[in-house]
Write a protein that holds these residues in place. Structure first.
Motif, PDB file in Angstrom:
ATOM      1  N   ARG A 139       0.848  -1.242  -0.155  1.00  0.00           N
ATOM      2  CA  ARG A 139       0.012  -0.027  -0.012  1.00  0.00           C
ATOM      3  C   ARG A 139       0.926   1.309   0.148  1.00  0.00           C
ATOM      4  O   ARG A 139       0.477   2.431   0.241  1.00  0.00           O
ATOM      5  N   SER A 140       1.955   1.161  -0.027  1.00  0.00           N
ATOM      6  CA  SER A 140       3.085   2.398   0.108  1.00  0.00           C
ATOM      7  C   SER A 140       4.381   1.680  -0.337  1.00  0.00           C
ATOM      8  O   SER A 140       4.586   0.760  -0.281  1.00  0.00           O
ATOM      9  N   TRP A 141       5.377   2.656  -0.768  1.00  0.00           N
ATOM     10  CA  TRP A 141       6.517   2.201  -1.402  1.00  0.00           C
ATOM     11  C   TRP A 141       7.674   2.353  -0.168  1.00  0.00           C
ATOM     12  O   TRP A 141       7.855   3.675   0.075  1.00  0.00           O
ATOM     13  N   LEU A 142       8.301   1.206   0.074  1.00  0.00           N
ATOM     14  CA  LEU A 142       9.372   1.436   0.993  1.00  0.00           C
ATOM     15  C   LEU A 142      10.712   2.002   0.528  1.00  0.00           C
ATOM     16  O   LEU A 142      11.234   1.269  -0.391  1.00  0.00           O
ATOM     17  N   TYR A 143      11.118   3.040   0.862  1.00  0.00           N
ATOM     18  CA  TYR A 143      12.119   3.894   0.134  1.00  0.00           C
ATOM     19  C   TYR A 143      13.118   4.091   1.410  1.00  0.00           C
ATOM     20  O   TYR A 143      12.916   4.741   2.455  1.00  0.00           O
ATOM     21  N   LYS A 144      14.408   3.662   1.208  1.00  0.00           N
ATOM     22  CA  LYS A 144      15.419   3.719   2.330  1.00  0.00           C
ATOM     23  C   LYS A 144      16.460   4.815   2.227  1.00  0.00           C
ATOM     24  O   LYS A 144      17.175   5.133   3.073  1.00  0.00           O
TER      25      LYS A 144
END
Length: 260
Positions: A139-144
């Motif tokens: 449901r969302s983009w995990l961006y590190k």
């Protein structure tokens, strides 16, 4: 006048608008396709079963596999169904639908009203989060990596100065023009991450995800504002960034002149 009850040319057939929302994770987009499960397919099946007649809806647009919609409209023609009967059917129709798809309302419109062509504006959001969160899966983009949000906002604002967005369009589409009028494009930081919002009169296929991918390049300081505007002006998709994952994209609003 839009929004009132008008019957279609076929005797006792009424056109209805259907407002719905869906989690697109399990679906191969909105549009019915062979050998794939889609949102349109599930909606048409539920409507056909409840109203006991073949129903073929038409959506306000096409969302890709894995893309979500908090507000989506479709229209369908139903025979011998009153507006009151359609409105009272919401609970039963939702019971026939998978839990990931919810119909919010059904209302009568004039015979020529069109869910796709009568829309005057659309809005999308793209959601980022920066720490692992099981409740944001799909449901969302995990961006590190760190992002310069101010630089991204400056580049996003420049989109309002352009009309041709070929650089962000999927190639080999059947559109007559790649011109769009963007009316807003900005990032907002939240306690849970980052949200990009963009509104326009129309969008090209894959356009939002390609824009976000290119803005991420700005945020990573791989390109500057001048490079970004040069990419838009080039009308060359190969110069723009990669499309970001579908899981973070939501269709959040559709505007019609006759719908409140």
């Amino acid at each position: 006048m839009r929004g009132k009850k008008y019957f279609c040319s076929q005797l006792n057939t009424q056109r209805f608008f259907i407002e719905l929302s869906y989690d697109g994770t399990a679906y191969h987009g909105w549009q019915t396709q062979p050998n794939s499960v889609t949102v349109q397919q599930e909606l048409d099946k539920a409507l056909s079963v409840f109203f006991r007649q073949p129903v073929a809806s038409l959506g306000c647009g096409r969302t890709d596999a894995g893309v979500h919609a908090s507000k989506f409209f479709a229209h369908a023609d139903l025979k011998d169904v009153t507006e009151t009967a359609a409105a009272n059917a919401l609970g039963s129709i939702n019971a026939l639908l998978p839990y990931a798809i919810a119909v919010k309302r059904i209302f009568a419109v004039e015979a020529e009203a069109h869910a796709r062509f009568d829309a005057t504006a659309r809005s999308y959001e793209y959601h980022f989060h920066f720490c692992k969160d099981p409740f944001k899966l799909n449901r969302s983009w995990l961006y590190k990596a760190p992002l310069d949000v101010a630089a991204m906002n400056a580049a996003a604002a420049s989109l309002l100065n352009f009309t041709d967005f070929t650089s962000f369009s999927k190639t080999n589409t059947d559109t007559a023009t790649n011109n769009c009028k963007i009316t807003e494009a900005w990032f907002r930081e939240t306690d849970e991450g980052l949200i990009f919002r963009i509104s326009a009169d129309r969008f090209l296929r894959n356009m939002v995800r390609a824009i976000v991918g290119t803005l991420v390049q700005v945020g990573r300081k791989e390109i500057g504002l001048g490079d970004f505007t040069s990419i838009v002006e080039s009308k060359n998709r190969s110069r723009a960034g990669q499309s970001v994952p579908a899981c973070g994209l939501y269709l959040v609003n559709i505007i019609y002149p006759f719908v409140n």
